[in-house]
Motif scaffolding. Structure first.
Motif, PDB file in Angstrom:
ATOM      1  N   LEU A   1      25.419  -9.671 -44.297  1.00 44.96           N
ATOM      2  CA  LEU A   1      24.817  -8.348 -44.480  1.00 44.96           C
ATOM      3  C   LEU A   1      24.034  -8.290 -45.792  1.00 44.96           C
ATOM      4  CD1 LEU A   1      24.510  -5.355 -43.685  1.00 44.96           C
ATOM      5  CD2 LEU A   1      26.681  -4.902 -44.866  1.00 44.96           C
ATOM      6  N   VAL A   2      24.620  -8.811 -46.857  1.00 42.07           N
ATOM      7  CA  VAL A   2      23.930  -8.800 -48.158  1.00 42.07           C
ATOM      8  C   VAL A   2      22.652  -9.612 -48.079  1.00 42.07           C
ATOM      9  CG1 VAL A   2      24.111  -9.514 -50.576  1.00 42.07           C
ATOM     10  CG2 VAL A   2      26.060  -8.401 -49.454  1.00 42.07           C
ATOM     11  N   ASN A   3      22.695 -10.773 -47.424  1.00 44.59           N
ATOM     12  CA  ASN A   3      21.506 -11.632 -47.339  1.00 44.59           C
ATOM     13  C   ASN A   3      20.434 -11.027 -46.434  1.00 44.59           C
ATOM     14  OD1 ASN A   3      20.536 -14.464 -48.163  1.00 44.59           O
ATOM     15  ND2 ASN A   3      20.087 -14.392 -45.972  1.00 44.59           N
ATOM     16  N   CYS A   4      20.840 -10.273 -45.418  1.00 49.71           N
ATOM     17  CA  CYS A   4      19.847  -9.618 -44.557  1.00 49.71           C
ATOM     18  C   CYS A   4      19.097  -8.530 -45.306  1.00 49.71           C
ATOM     19  CB  CYS A   4      20.535  -9.037 -43.316  1.00 49.71           C
ATOM     20  SG  CYS A   4      21.041 -10.273 -42.114  1.00 49.71           S
ATOM     21  N   ILE A   5      19.800  -7.811 -46.183  1.00 47.09           N
ATOM     22  CA  ILE A   5      19.139  -6.767 -46.972  1.00 47.09           C
ATOM     23  C   ILE A   5      18.298  -7.381 -48.077  1.00 47.09           C
ATOM     24  CG2 ILE A   5      19.562  -4.783 -48.481  1.00 47.09           C
ATOM     25  CD1 ILE A   5      22.102  -4.240 -46.863  1.00 47.09           C
ATOM     26  N   ALA A   6      18.797  -8.452 -48.683  1.00 45.73           N
ATOM     27  CA  ALA A   6      18.076  -9.142 -49.749  1.00 45.73           C
ATOM     28  C   ALA A   6      17.996 -10.627 -49.381  1.00 45.73           C
ATOM     29  CB  ALA A   6      18.773  -8.946 -51.088  1.00 45.73           C
ATOM     30  N   PRO A   7      17.043 -11.026 -48.517  1.00 46.12           N
ATOM     31  CA  PRO A   7      16.962 -12.428 -48.058  1.00 46.12           C
ATOM     32  C   PRO A   7      16.866 -13.402 -49.234  1.00 46.12           C
ATOM     33  CG  PRO A   7      15.497 -11.027 -46.784  1.00 46.12           C
ATOM     34  CD  PRO A   7      15.998 -10.190 -47.918  1.00 46.12           C
TER      35      PRO A   7
ATOM     36  N   ASP B   1      30.054  -8.981 -55.581  1.00 48.78           N
ATOM     37  CA  ASP B   1      29.442  -9.126 -56.906  1.00 48.78           C
ATOM     38  C   ASP B   1      27.929  -9.043 -56.816  1.00 48.78           C
ATOM     39  OD1 ASP B   1      31.917  -9.368 -58.030  1.00 48.78           O
ATOM     40  OD2 ASP B   1      31.883 -11.562 -58.160  1.00 48.78           O
ATOM     41  N   LEU B   2      27.329  -9.757 -55.845  1.00 50.18           N
ATOM     42  CA  LEU B   2      25.872  -9.735 -55.695  1.00 50.18           C
ATOM     43  C   LEU B   2      25.390  -8.373 -55.237  1.00 50.18           C
ATOM     44  CD1 LEU B   2      25.347 -13.256 -54.076  1.00 50.18           C
ATOM     45  CD2 LEU B   2      24.704 -12.560 -56.380  1.00 50.18           C
TER      46      LEU B   2
ATOM     47  N   GLY C   1      13.518  -7.823 -59.823  1.00 51.09           N
ATOM     48  CA  GLY C   1      13.951  -9.068 -60.429  1.00 51.09           C
ATOM     49  C   GLY C   1      15.008  -9.806 -59.638  1.00 51.09           C
ATOM     50  N   ALA C   2      15.422  -9.227 -58.504  1.00 48.30           N
ATOM     51  CA  ALA C   2      16.438  -9.906 -57.697  1.00 48.30           C
ATOM     52  C   ALA C   2      15.849 -11.171 -57.069  1.00 48.30           C
ATOM     53  CB  ALA C   2      16.945  -8.971 -56.601  1.00 48.30           C
ATOM     54  N   PRO C   3      16.629 -12.270 -57.025  1.00 49.78           N
ATOM     55  CA  PRO C   3      16.122 -13.535 -56.454  1.00 49.78           C
ATOM     56  C   PRO C   3      16.146 -13.500 -54.933  1.00 49.78           C
ATOM     57  CG  PRO C   3      18.393 -13.800 -57.186  1.00 49.78           C
ATOM     58  CD  PRO C   3      17.993 -12.415 -57.580  1.00 49.78           C
ATOM     59  N   VAL C   4      15.225 -12.713 -54.347  1.00 45.01           N
ATOM     60  CA  VAL C   4      15.216 -12.544 -52.898  1.00 45.01           C
ATOM     61  C   VAL C   4      13.881 -13.013 -52.327  1.00 45.01           C
ATOM     62  CG1 VAL C   4      16.809 -10.623 -52.986  1.00 45.01           C
ATOM     63  CG2 VAL C   4      14.363 -10.178 -53.116  1.00 45.01           C
ATOM     64  N   VAL C   5      13.873 -13.260 -51.031  1.00 42.46           N
ATOM     65  CA  VAL C   5      12.655 -13.617 -50.304  1.00 42.46           C
ATOM     66  C   VAL C   5      12.545 -12.701 -49.092  1.00 42.46           C
ATOM     67  CG1 VAL C   5      12.643 -16.021 -51.052  1.00 42.46           C
ATOM     68  CG2 VAL C   5      13.917 -15.371 -49.009  1.00 42.46           C
ATOM     69  N   TYR C   6      11.301 -12.604 -48.576  1.00 43.70           N
ATOM     70  CA  TYR C   6      11.041 -11.689 -47.476  1.00 43.70           C
ATOM     71  C   TYR C   6      10.253 -12.400 -46.384  1.00 43.70           C
ATOM     72  CZ  TYR C   6      12.360  -8.281 -51.009  1.00 43.70           C
ATOM     73  OH  TYR C   6      13.031  -7.570 -51.974  1.00 43.70           O
ATOM     74  N   PRO C   7      10.934 -13.125 -45.500  1.00 45.35           N
ATOM     75  CA  PRO C   7      10.219 -13.822 -44.420  1.00 45.35           C
ATOM     76  C   PRO C   7       9.442 -12.877 -43.507  1.00 45.35           C
ATOM     77  CG  PRO C   7      12.462 -14.642 -44.643  1.00 45.35           C
ATOM     78  CD  PRO C   7      12.366 -13.428 -45.499  1.00 45.35           C
ATOM     79  N   ASN C   8       9.885 -11.657 -43.389  1.00 40.53           N
ATOM     80  CA  ASN C   8       9.218 -10.708 -42.493  1.00 40.53           C
ATOM     81  C   ASN C   8       7.840 -10.294 -42.997  1.00 40.53           C
ATOM     82  OD1 ASN C   8      10.580  -9.351 -44.632  1.00 40.53           O
ATOM     83  ND2 ASN C   8      10.382  -7.427 -43.531  1.00 40.53           N
ATOM     84  N   ARG C   9       7.518 -10.658 -44.240  1.00 36.96           N
ATOM     85  CA  ARG C   9       6.191 -10.319 -44.756  1.00 36.96           C
ATOM     86  C   ARG C   9       5.165 -11.430 -44.492  1.00 36.96           C
ATOM     87  NH1 ARG C   9       7.703  -7.806 -50.731  1.00 36.96           N
ATOM     88  NH2 ARG C   9       9.081  -6.116 -49.968  1.00 36.96           N
TER      89      ARG C   9
END
Length: 971
Positions: free
Chosen positions: A181-187, A210-211, A252-260
Motif C-alpha cells: 500500500l505504501v509503495n502504491c501511494i509512493a512508487p 516508518d516510511l 523530496g520523497a524518493p518516489v517514482v511515478y510510472p503512470n506518468r
C-alpha cells in the motif's frame, strides 16, 4: 458535522469495542489514545490514561474543538473541582456532539466520568468513525456500509500492485500488504515490497509505518507488534489505515511515478508498419522520477526473437527513442516498464501485415473532436482535451502543435487511446487566443490550425470575503466566509501563505449556492496572505492579509484590584481582562499571612472577563499571584485588618428580651456598645437590602425585618464614643428579626428574633358578646379575628348569671389561621360574663363582655342578626331565597284543623322528629318548643352549603307523615 452514518454499522463497531477480548481492549486503548493525542497536540495537551484524564470533560472539549474546527462555547468550567462541575463539562460535550449530528447510543456522561473503560473506548470510536472515517467517505456513492466503502478505497490504492485486501485483520498481519500500500501511494518508496518475507511480519510492518510517517504524514497510531498480532481488531486497524485516504507524498520523497510515462509512435500504435521495416517509438519518462525504462517485444507465435534498440536522447532526461524490427506478419506485444511497473496502456498489442493499400495516407479522413478545439467551458489551468481518430487515414502519426496568446508553445500530452486513436490534453496557462495545429502524414487537417479562445466566465470583482477583521491566534481555526453568488458560476481556489513563505493546508466548503467557508489552521505568528482566484480570475484587492497573533500573550492581561487594603470577612474581587491575551490557562493564587493558600471563587462573566473573589479571614498581608499560560502577570501585596472586632461587640436592651413581646405602636429601644470592639473610628448605619457594593461600606450595618419581609426604619444615635442608641417602632404584629453585621459577618447572637403583638388589630364580634339577641335554651357564638395580630394563644372564660357558679364550656374552632369561632350554650337567662384573652392581654380594654340571654317570649333579636322562618306544610318546605350562617332558622310545623283539642296544649302524643343536616352529613344543633297549634324548631347553622330538613312522625295528627326537603345556607 453533517455526515450521516449507518446506525447499524456504527453500533456493530461499538459492540466490538465492548468485547470481552482483553487483547483487543489493550490494543484499542493504545491506538485510540494515540489518535486523541495526535489531535490534542495542537492544544499542547496529552492524555495518559483515558479512564482518568477524560472524566473532567476538558480533554473531550478540546478534542471536539480541534476535530470540528468549531468552538464549543464558553459555557463550561475551565477548572472543575467538584463532580457537579465535571459532569456539566461532559454533558456539554454530549450536547455539542448531538448538535453535530453524532448519535451516542448506550453511552452516558456518567460512564465517562466514572472511567468506564469499554464505554469510553466506544465514545472515542464514535469520534474516529464520524470525524475521520465517515467524513472521508461522504462523497462515495458506491453503496454498502462505511466499512465496505473504506475497504474499497484501500483497494483502489492497491490496484497498481494487483493485490487486494479482503478484511481489516488477518490480511495485514504479515506486513507485506501494508508495504504494498505504501509503495502504491509512493512508487519506489519500498521497491522490494513484492519479495518481502511474510515471516518477518513485525519488521515488515515497522518498515511500512516508518516510511508512511516520514514521507506520507500518516501518524503511527498502532505499534508494529500490535498490527502484526492476531489480537489486532477491525477498529484499531481501520483507525490507522483510514489515515492513508487523504495522505500526500511529501516533497523530496524518493518516489517514482510510472503512470506518468508516455509511450508514442508507430511502434506502439501499429499504424503504417510493414514487416522488415523498423517500428519506431518514443518513451517520455521525464516526469517519472529516477528510474530505468525497459522495452521488450514479443513476436507472433513461432517467430524469431525481435531485436529492440533504444537509448536516451535529447537534452531532457528520461526521454528515450528507439525501434524494433519485425520480420513476420502477425500480432506483436510491446512491453514497456518503468522501475518494473507497466507504463499506462502497456503492454501494447501491435498488428503488422504486408498490405500496401492499408498504408495510404489521407488527412481528410482524420476525425477530431473535443472542447480543446472549441474552448467551450475551458478556463486557464484546466484540462482542455480533444481526440484524434485516424484509423482510416493511412499509415501515419498525427503531429500536434499548440501556441498560446504570447506566441509561446504550450505543453500537451498525447495518450494512445486504442489503435488509430489519440487523446491530446493541455492546460492553457492564461486567458486569450490559442492556435492548435494538427498535421497528418506531413499535411495539415482541413480546418487546421484551430482557433481556441479561452475567456473568463465570471466577474471576480463581485466576490466578497468576510472575517478578515477577526482576531486570529496560533492554534486557532478561523473561518472566513466568501460569497460568490453574484459573480457567476466558477470554481473558487485559494492559496494561503505563511510569513515564512510556506503554503498552508486549508478546508474550503461550499453549499452549492455560492457561499463558501474557508478554514485555516495557522501555526506561525505574523501576517498570512490569502490569495483567491474565482473562475481562474484573481479576486481584486488580493492577496488579503490576516494577522496571526501568538497563542498566548501574558503582557496583554489586565488585572484590577481596588486599593491595597482589604477588610476581614468582606469579599475582595479581583477583575481580570484577558480578551486581548489569547489562549492560556489563567491562574490566581492567594497566600495569606500564615503562608496558606486561600480558597478563591471564579466567575467567568464573559469570554476573557473573569472575576476572582476571596474573603480574608486572617489579619495580615496577603499575596496575590496571577499567571497566564504559565507566565507571571503580576504579584501584588494586600493588607487585611479589621476596624471592628465583632467578638467584643455588646448589644443589649429591653427590646431584645424574647420573653417580653413588643407592642405595636410602642418604641423599642436597644443599645450597641462598640467601645471595646473598635480599632479606630467606625461607621454604623441602617442597612439597605436593596443596595449592594457601596463605595464606602459601613463597619456595622443594622437591619430590622418585619413580618411582611420589609425593613423597618431605624433611629441610630451615638450617645457617647462607641456607644449607639438604636430605636424602632413596630407597625404591625408578628415576627421581627434584628441583624447586626460587619462586612457580611453577623455579630454574636445575631440574627435576634423579636415578636410584636398588636391587640388593637384583634376584632371580636357576634351574638355571643352582644347585650341582646341570645335566647335561653339555645347556643350562641362569636368570632375572634386575630389574623393581623400575630400568633398567640386564645383563652375564653365564660361566667353564667347569678352567683357565677355556672360556667359554660366554650367550644373553639380555628377554620383559618388566626380566625377563631367560639360557641357556647346559654341554658339560663340573664347577664353572662365573657372574658377573652389573646396571649397575655385581655381584650375589650381589660373588661369582660356582657351578653344578655332572654327567654323565648321576649322574641328580641339583635339588629345584626336576621330571623328567618321556614314553613313546613303539605309535604313541602317553604324556604326563603337565602339564608346566612349568621341567621337563626325557625322551622314551623302546623297542625291540621282536625287536631284534638289536647294537641293545642301538649301537641301529639309522640312529638315529631326534626333534624337539620348540614354539609358532610353533620347534624345542626336544634331546640324544639310548642306554641298553640304548631311545633317550632330553632336551628343555628354554622357552615355554608346545602342543608336538608328531615321530618319524621308516626302520629297521623301531623300532616301526611314523614318527608325531607333542602335549603341553602350562604356566607
Amino acid at each position: 458535522m453533517t455526515t450521516q452514518v449507518n446506525e447499524d454499522e456504527r453500533q456493530c463497531y461499538l459492540d466490538d469495542v465492548i468485547s470481552e477480548n482483553v487483547g483487543w481492549i489493550r490494543i484499542q486503548e493504545k491506538t485510540f489514545k494515540r489518535w486523541m493525542n495526535e489531535h490534542l497536540k495542537h492544544r499542547k495537551l496529552e492524555v495518559e490514561d483515558i479512564t482518568e484524564d477524560l472524566n473532567d470533560g476538558l480533554a473531550l472539549i478540546n478534542l471536539l474543538e480541534v476535530l470540528s474546527h468549531k468552538s464549543i462555547g464558553r459555557h463550561y468550567t475551565k477548572k472543575p473541582r467538584i463532580n457537579a462541575q465535571k459532569m456539566e463539562n461532559i454533558v456539554a460535550t454530549f450536547n455539542f456532539m448531538k448538535g453535530e449530528g453524532i448519535k451516542i447510543v448506550n453511552i452516558d456522561s456518567t460512564d465517562i466520568m466514572q472511567g468506564n473503560m469499554k464505554l469510553t473506548l466506544g465514545l472515542i470510536w464514535t469520534l474516529i468513525f464520524n470525524y475521520q472515517i465517515a467524513a472521508n467517505l461522504k462523497d462515495d456513492n458506491s453503496g454498502g456500509g462505511p466499512k465496505k466503502k473504506l475497504l474499497n478505497k484501500i483497494n483502489q490504492k492497491l490496484r497498481p500492485s494487483g493485490r487486494k485486501a479482503n478484511n481489516f485483520t488477518g490480511d495485514w498481519t504479515d506486513g507485506t500488504l501494508l508495504c504494498c500500500l505504501v509503495n502504491c501511494i509512493a512508487p519506489g518508496l519500498i521497491p522490494n515490497h513484492a519479495i518481502l518475507d511474510p515471516e518477518d511480519n513485525v519488521e515488515n510492518v515497522r518498515t511500512a509505518m516508518d516510511l508512511a510517517e516520514t514521507w506520507l504524514g500518516v501518524p503511527k497510531l498502532l505499534a508494529p507488534e500490535d498490527m502484526a498480532s492476531t489480537s489486532a481488531d477491525d477498529l484499531s486497524n481501520m483507525t490507522y489505515l483510514s489515515g492513508f485516504l487523504d495522505c500526500k507524498v511529501k516533497e523530496g520523497a524518493p518516489v517514482v511515478y510510472p503512470n506518468r510515462a508516455i509511450a508514442r509512435g508507430p511502434g506502439v500504435s501499429g499504424v503504417g508498419l510493414l514487416p522488415g521495416k523498423p517500428a519506431t517509438f518514443e518513451i517520455d519518462a521525464s516526469k517519472c522520477g529516477a528510474g530505468d525504462v525497459v522495452v521488450t517485444v514479443d513476436g507472433p507465435e513461432g517467430s524469431e526473437p525481435v531485436k529492440v534498440e533504444y537509448a536516451a536522447t535529447g537534452d531532457t532526461p528520461g526521454i528515450y527513442t528507439g525501434a524494433y524490427f519485425p520480420k513476420d506478419e502477425g500480432e506483436y506485444t510491446v512491453n514497456v516498464t518503468f522501475c518494473g511497473v507497466d507504463v499506462p496502456k502497456a503492454p501494447f498489442k501491435v498488428k503488422i501485415y504486408n498490405d500496401g493499400p492499408r498504408n495510404k495516407v489521407d488527412p481528410k479522413k482524420v476525425k477530431v473532436e473535443g472542447p480543446g478545439l472549441t474552448g467551450d467551458n475551458i478556463l486557464p489551468e484546466e484540462n482542455a482535451w480533444f481526440k484524434i481518430n485516424y484509423k482510416e487515414a493511412g499509415p501515419a502519426e498525427p503531429k500536434v502543435e499548440i501556441v498560446g496568446p504570447d506566441s509561446q508553445p504550450v505543453a500537451f500530452t498525447v495518450e494512445q487511446d486504442g489503435v488509430g486513436e489519440q487523446y491530446v490534453q493541455y492546460k492553457p496557462p492564461k486567458f486569450g487566443m490559442y492556435n492548435v495545429a494538427i498535421n497528418f502524414g506531413g499535411m495539415p487537417l482541413p480546418n487546421s490550425p484551430y482557433k481556441v479562445k479561452i475567456s473568463p466566465k465570471v466577474d471576480a470583482s463581485k466576490v466578497k470575503i468576510a472575517g478578515l477583521a477577526q482576531i486570529v491566534r496560533v492554534g486557532d481555526s478561523p473561518v472566513f466566509e466568501i460569497d460568490t453568488s453574484a459573480a457567476g458560476e466558477g470554481k473558487l481556489e485559494a492559496v494561503i501563505v505563511s510569513p515564512s513563505g510556506k503554503k498552508l493546508d486549508f478546508v474550503l466548503d461550499d453549499d452549492d449556492k455560492g457561499h463558501h467557508k474557508l478554514k485555516i489552521n495557522p501555526a506561525e505568528v505574523g501576517t498570512h496572505t490569502i490569495s483567491l482566484v474565482y473562475g481562474k480570475v484573481p479576486v481584486p484587492h488580493g492577496p488579503f492579509s490576516v494577522k496571526v497573533r501568538p497563542d498566548c500573550e501574558p503582557d496583554k492581561v489586565k488585572v484590577h484590584i481596588e486599593g491595597d487594603k482589604i477588610r476581614l470577612g468582606q469579599p475582595t474581587k479581583i477583575r481580570i481582562d484577558s480578551k486581548e491575551a489569547g489562549n492560556g490557562d489563567l491562574k490566581v493564587r492567594i497566600i495569606d499571612s500564615a503562608g496558606l493558600e486561600v480558597d478563591v471563587d471564579h466567575d467567568q462573566n464573559d469570554y476573557g472577563l473573569d472575576t476572582f473573589t476571596f474573603q480574608p479571614k486572617r489579619e495580615g498581608e496577603y499575596t496575590v499571584d496571577v499567571t497566564f499560560g504559565g507566565e507571571p502577570v503580576c504579584e501584588k501585596k494586600l493588607l487585611a485588618e479589621p476596624r471592628l472586632k465583632l467578638d467584643k461587640l455588646n448589644i443589649f436592651g429591653d427590646g431584645l428580651n424574647s420573653n417580653k413581646p413588643l407592642k405595636v405602636g410602642e418604641e423599642c429601644k436597644m443599645t450597641i456598645d462598640a467601645s471595646r470592639a473598635m480599632t479606630g473610628d467606625i461607621v454604623i448605619r441602617e442597612k439597605d437590602p436593596n443596595k449592594t457594593g457601596a463605595e464606602d461600606p459601613a463597619d456595622l450595618e443594622l437591619l430590622v425585618v418585619g413580618p411582611d419581609g420589609r425593613s423597618v426604619t431605624l433611629e441610630i444615635e451615638e450617645s457617647e464614643e462607641g456607644v449607639f442608641k438604636v430605636a424602632f417602632t413596630p407597625d404591625k404584629a408578628g415576627d421581627y428579626v434584628f441583624v447586626a453585621e460587619s462586612e457580611g459577618v453577623a455579630a454574636p447572637k445575631c440574627p435576634i428574633p423579636l415578636k410584636a403583638r398588636g391587640l388593637k388589630s384583634v376584632k371580636v364580634f357576634g351574638p355571643g358578646i352582644e347585650p341582646s339577641g341570645n335566647l335561653c335554651g339555645f347556643d350562641t357564638h362569636f368570632i375572634v379575628d386575630a389574623r393581623e395580630a400575630g400568633e398567640e394563644k386564645l383563652t375564653v372564660d365564660i361566667v353564667g348569671p347569678g352567683t357565677g357558679e355556672f360556667k359554660p364550656m366554650p367550644s373553639v374552632v380555628e377554620p383559618q389561621k388566626g380566625l377563631f369561632k367560639v360557641k357556647y350554650d346559654v341554658p339560663l337567662h340573664n347577664m353572662y360574663g365573657v372574658d377573652v384573652k389573646y396571649g397575655e392581654d385581655t381584650l375589650n380594654q381589660g373588661k369582660p363582655f356582657k351578653p344578655k340571654v332572654h327567654t323565648h317570649n321576649v322574641g328580641v333579636f339583635p339588629s345584626s342578626r336576621r330571623r328567618v322562618e321556614m314553613q313546613v306544610t303539605h309535604l313541602s318546605l317553604e324556604a326563603p331565597s337565602s339564608c346566612s350562617v349568621d341567621d337563626y332558622i325557625d322551622i314551623r310545623l302546623k297542625y291540621a284543623q282536625r287536631f284534638k283539642p289536647l294537641a293545642k296544649v301538649s301537641g301529639p302524643s309522640q312529638p315529631p322528629q326534626v333534624k337539620v343536616i348540614g354539609p358532610a352529613r353533620k347534624l345542626v344543633d336544634t331546640k324544639t318548643s310548642v306554641q298553640d297549634c304548631l311545633y317550632k324548631v330553632r336551628a343555628s347553622p354554622v357552615e355554608v352549603g346545602p342543608h336538608k330538613v328531615v321530618v319524621r312522625c308516626a302520629d297521623s295528627d301531623l300532616v301526611y307523615g314523614s318527608f325531607s326537603n333542602m335549603f341553602e345556607i350562604t356566607k
